[in-house]
Design an enzyme around this catalytic site. Sequence first.
Site, mmCIF file in Angstrom:
data_model
loop_
_atom_site.group_PDB
_atom_site.id
_atom_site.type_symbol
_atom_site.label_atom_id
_atom_site.label_comp_id
_atom_site.label_asym_id
_atom_site.label_seq_id
_atom_site.Cartn_x
_atom_site.Cartn_y
_atom_site.Cartn_z
ATOM 1 N N GLU B 78 0.571 -1.328 0.183
ATOM 2 C CA GLU B 78 -0.074 -0.123 -0.068
ATOM 3 C C GLU B 78 0.834 1.192 0.082
ATOM 4 O O GLU B 78 2.138 1.183 0.211
ATOM 5 C CB GLU B 78 -0.862 0.040 1.206
ATOM 6 C CG GLU B 78 -0.239 -0.034 2.540
ATOM 7 C CD GLU B 78 -1.097 0.028 3.721
ATOM 8 O OE1 GLU B 78 -2.219 -0.918 3.749
ATOM 9 O OE2 GLU B 78 -0.673 0.456 4.714
ATOM 10 N N HIS B 80 0.310 5.711 0.981
ATOM 11 C CA HIS B 80 -0.613 6.844 1.562
ATOM 12 C C HIS B 80 0.313 8.107 1.917
ATOM 13 O O HIS B 80 1.566 8.089 1.762
ATOM 14 C CB HIS B 80 -1.153 6.347 3.059
ATOM 15 C CG HIS B 80 -0.126 5.500 3.697
ATOM 16 N ND1 HIS B 80 1.078 5.875 4.315
ATOM 17 C CD2 HIS B 80 -0.194 4.373 4.008
ATOM 18 C CE1 HIS B 80 1.662 5.167 4.981
ATOM 19 N NE2 HIS B 80 0.838 3.649 4.756
ATOM 20 N N HIS B 84 5.795 7.018 7.627
ATOM 21 C CA HIS B 84 6.154 5.719 8.794
ATOM 22 C C HIS B 84 7.438 6.107 9.005
ATOM 23 O O HIS B 84 8.452 6.250 8.316
ATOM 24 C CB HIS B 84 5.909 4.552 8.202
ATOM 25 C CG HIS B 84 4.746 3.761 7.778
ATOM 26 N ND1 HIS B 84 3.655 4.064 8.837
ATOM 27 C CD2 HIS B 84 4.223 3.092 6.935
ATOM 28 C CE1 HIS B 84 2.475 3.504 8.344
ATOM 29 N NE2 HIS B 84 2.785 2.881 7.085
ATOM 30 N N HIS B 118 4.905 0.343 -0.364
ATOM 31 C CA HIS B 118 5.705 -0.483 0.696
ATOM 32 C C HIS B 118 5.010 -1.865 1.080
ATOM 33 O O HIS B 118 3.775 -1.776 1.274
ATOM 34 C CB HIS B 118 6.144 0.611 1.836
ATOM 35 C CG HIS B 118 4.846 1.086 2.691
ATOM 36 N ND1 HIS B 118 4.240 1.976 2.372
ATOM 37 C CD2 HIS B 118 4.278 0.432 3.935
ATOM 38 C CE1 HIS B 118 2.963 2.319 2.859
ATOM 39 N NE2 HIS B 118 3.301 1.362 4.042
ATOM 40 N N CYS B 132 6.293 0.916 14.876
ATOM 41 C CA CYS B 132 6.018 1.917 13.649
ATOM 42 C C CYS B 132 5.292 3.099 14.183
ATOM 43 O O CYS B 132 4.265 3.036 14.831
ATOM 44 C CB CYS B 132 5.057 1.228 12.969
ATOM 45 S SG CYS B 132 4.405 2.421 11.475
#
Lengths: 164, 164
Positions: B78, B80, B84, B118, B132
């Site tokens: 995914e 976004h 992260h 990723h 994370c």
Amino acid sequence: MISEKHIPTIETASPSEGVPAVRHSDQYTWEGVDIHPYKETGTHFKSIHRQTIFKGGDDLSVEFRYFEIAPGGHSTLERHQHTHLVMIIQGSGHVLVGDKVTEIGMHDVVRVGPLTWHQFRATKGEKLGFLCVVSTDRDKPQRPGPSEVEELNETPEVAEFIRV
Amino acid sequence: MISEKHIPTIETASPSEGVPAVRHSDQYTWEGVDIHPYKETGTHFKSIHRQTIFKGGDDLSVEFRYFEIAPGGHSTLERHQHTHLVMIIQGSGHVLVGDKVTEIGMHDVVRVGPLTWHQFRATKGEKLGFLCVVSTDRDKPQRPGPSEVEELNETPEVAEFIRV
């Protein structure tokens, strides 16, 4: 055959140019990361150094720092408006947060809220190493004055623990 | 004698009432933290669970999450807008970031920038566990559509790695 076309990567999609996607670690050091003294000067800390592993960017304005305290060492007793989120990733010791002294070990997480006195000490004959996440934009730490030390000393457990 | 007076603590100085200063860890679980499925539904991930260790507050609007992938498992492929920052704290495996697949192991740090594809995979016969850090306020992940999968597949190393 490898195409000339590329999907978006850090280099093209983000302003953090030159920042690698992965920093490999070896024995608590990280590729391309320097080891620094904890602070420039002072006698209010002992046997501690720091590394800034990643500086935040984009929507995540935080820093990943690693602090390592040698056996018997300690961080500065201080407080500040900004929050710390800490995870122990090496060894063990104790931490003061507010008026509580707590034993800490591997993968324990410590949250230090605003204006909360705190000090980390490697009390157990081994190193104490921890990841510390803070906001990139943060205020300077305050050290306790004489009246604040007096107040801290009213809790016997705290009086015994702190190094000023 | 313990005084009635108290120095500022998390309880008095911060809005994060009821949040303990220390969450002790035992074998990759944390006091008071539930283990959740990675996502509610889907076939685009495998053998992974998550724990939210701390939700940010005050000036630090980030979350500390722990993800653990069993041997052979993987996270969703995914991307976004949100960033992260990841530190491996158990085992090893591989990660795709953008168009690069990299082996990752203990204490390696991974930065996934905005709109960067990723996927984490526990490829090495052992668990892959990682902390994370993300912003509390973040967008929903996007999964690749057919044309994006096609584009990803143009890099042979990526084509071989991804699980969609």
